[in-house]
Scaffold this motif. Structure first.
Motif, PDB file in Angstrom:
ATOM      1  N   GLU A 105      -0.379  -3.831   7.932  1.00 19.76           N
ATOM      2  CA  GLU A 105       1.006  -4.413   7.498  1.00 19.76           C
ATOM      3  C   GLU A 105       0.965  -4.905   6.141  1.00 19.76           C
ATOM      4  OE1 GLU A 105       2.634  -2.813  10.586  1.00 19.76           O
ATOM      5  OE2 GLU A 105       3.937  -4.269   9.445  1.00 19.76           O
ATOM      6  N   LEU A 106      -0.160  -5.218   5.688  1.00 26.19           N
ATOM      7  CA  LEU A 106       0.075  -5.839   4.158  1.00 26.19           C
ATOM      8  C   LEU A 106       0.683  -4.693   3.158  1.00 26.19           C
ATOM      9  CD1 LEU A 106      -3.239  -8.027   3.857  1.00 26.19           C
ATOM     10  CD2 LEU A 106      -1.067  -8.743   4.220  1.00 26.19           C
ATOM     11  N   VAL A 160       5.318  10.290   7.202  1.00 29.44           N
ATOM     12  CA  VAL A 160       4.692  10.052   5.970  1.00 29.44           C
ATOM     13  C   VAL A 160       4.049   8.595   6.148  1.00 29.44           C
ATOM     14  CG1 VAL A 160       6.782   9.166   4.738  1.00 29.44           C
ATOM     15  CG2 VAL A 160       4.708   9.790   3.367  1.00 29.44           C
ATOM     16  N   GLN A 161       2.840   8.496   5.539  1.00 33.30           N
ATOM     17  CA  GLN A 161       2.156   7.276   5.378  1.00 33.30           C
ATOM     18  C   GLN A 161       1.659   7.066   3.938  1.00 33.30           C
ATOM     19  OE1 GLN A 161      -1.715   7.205   7.090  1.00 33.30           O
ATOM     20  NE2 GLN A 161      -1.509   5.335   8.174  1.00 33.30           N
ATOM     21  N   ALA A 162       1.874   5.704   3.784  1.00 37.76           N
ATOM     22  CA  ALA A 162       1.184   5.279   2.071  1.00 37.76           C
ATOM     23  C   ALA A 162      -0.183   4.763   2.410  1.00 37.76           C
ATOM     24  CB  ALA A 162       2.315   4.193   1.677  1.00 37.76           C
ATOM     25  N   PRO A 180       6.950   3.586   3.215  1.00 32.98           N
ATOM     26  CA  PRO A 180       7.774   4.298   2.388  1.00 32.98           C
ATOM     27  C   PRO A 180       9.200   4.380   3.162  1.00 32.98           C
ATOM     28  CG  PRO A 180       5.993   5.726   2.763  1.00 32.98           C
ATOM     29  CD  PRO A 180       5.699   4.517   3.657  1.00 32.98           C
ATOM     30  N   THR A 181      10.251   4.381   2.288  1.00 32.69           N
ATOM     31  CA  THR A 181      11.691   4.208   2.964  1.00 32.69           C
ATOM     32  C   THR A 181      12.346   5.602   2.704  1.00 32.69           C
ATOM     33  OG1 THR A 181      12.453   3.476   0.757  1.00 32.69           O
ATOM     34  CG2 THR A 181      11.608   1.849   2.278  1.00 32.69           C
ATOM     35  N   ASN A 194       2.010   1.936   8.131  1.00 38.24           N
ATOM     36  CA  ASN A 194       2.342   2.334   9.363  1.00 38.24           C
ATOM     37  C   ASN A 194       3.049   3.776   8.914  1.00 38.24           C
ATOM     38  OD1 ASN A 194       1.176   0.334  10.963  1.00 38.24           O
ATOM     39  ND2 ASN A 194       3.084  -0.730  10.762  1.00 38.24           N
ATOM     40  N   TRP A 195       2.970   4.726   9.863  1.00 42.47           N
ATOM     41  CA  TRP A 195       3.705   6.147   9.832  1.00 42.47           C
ATOM     42  C   TRP A 195       5.101   5.748   9.972  1.00 42.47           C
ATOM     43  CZ3 TRP A 195       1.326  10.416   8.303  1.00 42.47           C
ATOM     44  CH2 TRP A 195       0.070  10.583   8.483  1.00 42.47           C
TER      45      TRP A 195
END
Length: 325
Positions: free
Chosen positions: A23-24, A96-98, A28-29, A106-107
């Motif tokens: 969670e740190l 998508v995941q960063a 993506p938005t 998180n996805w």
């Protein structure tokens, strides 16, 4: 018992620390699945405060399959799924995941898309040709990423809008044309008209993007077709007749254009008898010379002098004395 409790505690602790660590890294938005001309592309915006070195991994799935990897560890903000054997009638979603080093977000899942009903159909290509006071409109469908427009849709129609240039408010329309060639015949001669076309399909809820505005001028009233045919026939008949005359009378024509030179009869008889007396009469006559002495001042040219030698070729004649006054 105590050992079992310790294992449970350590497991929960590890899961909690992993969740906190993940969670740190922000997610993506604005994740969205898009389609233009039957392609399938997942797009997103980077997390706020993104640092260098961040990459992304994407996945997609249809209503009939589980998630599959689309793109791995890419730095761009979109992933194209079109080449991954998608169906023109499939219903798809993506996520998508960063990733940054050992950390991951998180996805984030996207919207759902049904290709044939939600894809944005691009603009058609329009060309105009003038034929007298009419315009022929030729429409070419946009190129799709998979198959062709008429392979995907059974019902394809065109909405054609046309107007005199500069009079957009008086535009006229022809709706639901199935042919991709249309003749506009209610036009004024020698006038420029502009045309724009959109495509409608039986499944897609939205019309295509409009075509570019294309303009062309009409011409004068066209002559009857039989007039042009008659003129062409007359020209061909005249050409054939001239060719036949040249072939038949070629010898006479060549003699007329290139006549042979004829010698007078007496010249011809002369050439026939080269030993004629005329040749003898034309032989050069003997030169007549007179011996002379030239006195320059008080000097008389004597024998052996160059001047005397020059006159030695003359025949014996009375002397002539020339004096210089």
């Amino acid at each position: 018992m105590s050992a079992y409790i310790c294992v449970v505690v350590l497991t929960v602790s590890a899961l909690g620390s992993s969740t906190v660590a993940s969670e740190l890294l922000k997610r993506p938005t604005n994740v969205r699945l898009t389609s233009h001309n039957m392609n399938l592309v997942l797009k997103w915006d980077p997390p706020e405060g993104t640092t260098s070195g961040m990459v992304y991994t994407t996945m997609y799935r249809s209503s009939a399959t589980d998630y599959r990897i689309g793109c791995s560890n890419i730095s761009s903000f979109e992933c194209d799924f079109t080449a991954l054997k998608i169906s023109q009638y499939g219903n798809y979603t993506g996520r998508v995941q960063a990733l940054l080093g050992e950390e991951s977000s998180n996805w984030v899942e996207s919207n759902y898309i049904t290709l044939d009903t939600d894809t944005v159909i691009g603009s058609p290509t329009v060309s105009l040709s003038s034929n007298g006071p009419t315009l022929e409109v030729t429409i070419q469908d946009p190129v799709l990423s998979i198959l062709t427009l008429r392979d995907v849709y059974n019902g394809v129609t065109y909405n054609i809008t046309y107007w005199k240039k500069g009079q957009n408010e008086k535009a006229r329309s022809i709706a639901n044309m199935q042919q991709n060639r249309v003749v506009l015949n209610d036009l004024d001669p020698r006038t420029k008209y502009c045309v724009q076309v959109q495509i409608n399909t039986d499944k897609n809820r939205n019309p295509s993007q409009p075509s570019n505005i294309t303009c062309e001028s009409t011409a004068n009233e066209q002559e009857a077709p039989w007039v042009a045919a008659l003129v062409a026939f007359v020209i061909m008949a005249v050409a054939v007749a001239l060719l036949a005359v040249v072939v038949v009378y070629w010898k006479s024509i060549s003699q007329f254009l290139c006549p042979k030179d004829a010698l007078p009869p007496h010249f011809e008889s002369l050439l026939a008898h080269p030993k004629s007396n005329i040749y003898l009469q034309l032989s050069p006559a003997e030169e007549i010379c007179h011996r002379c002495s030239i006195i320059a001042g008080d000097r008389t040219v004597e024998e052996g002098d160059p001047l005397e030698a020059a006159g030695s070729s003359c025949s014996q004649q009375p002397d002539v004395i020339v004096e210089e006054r």
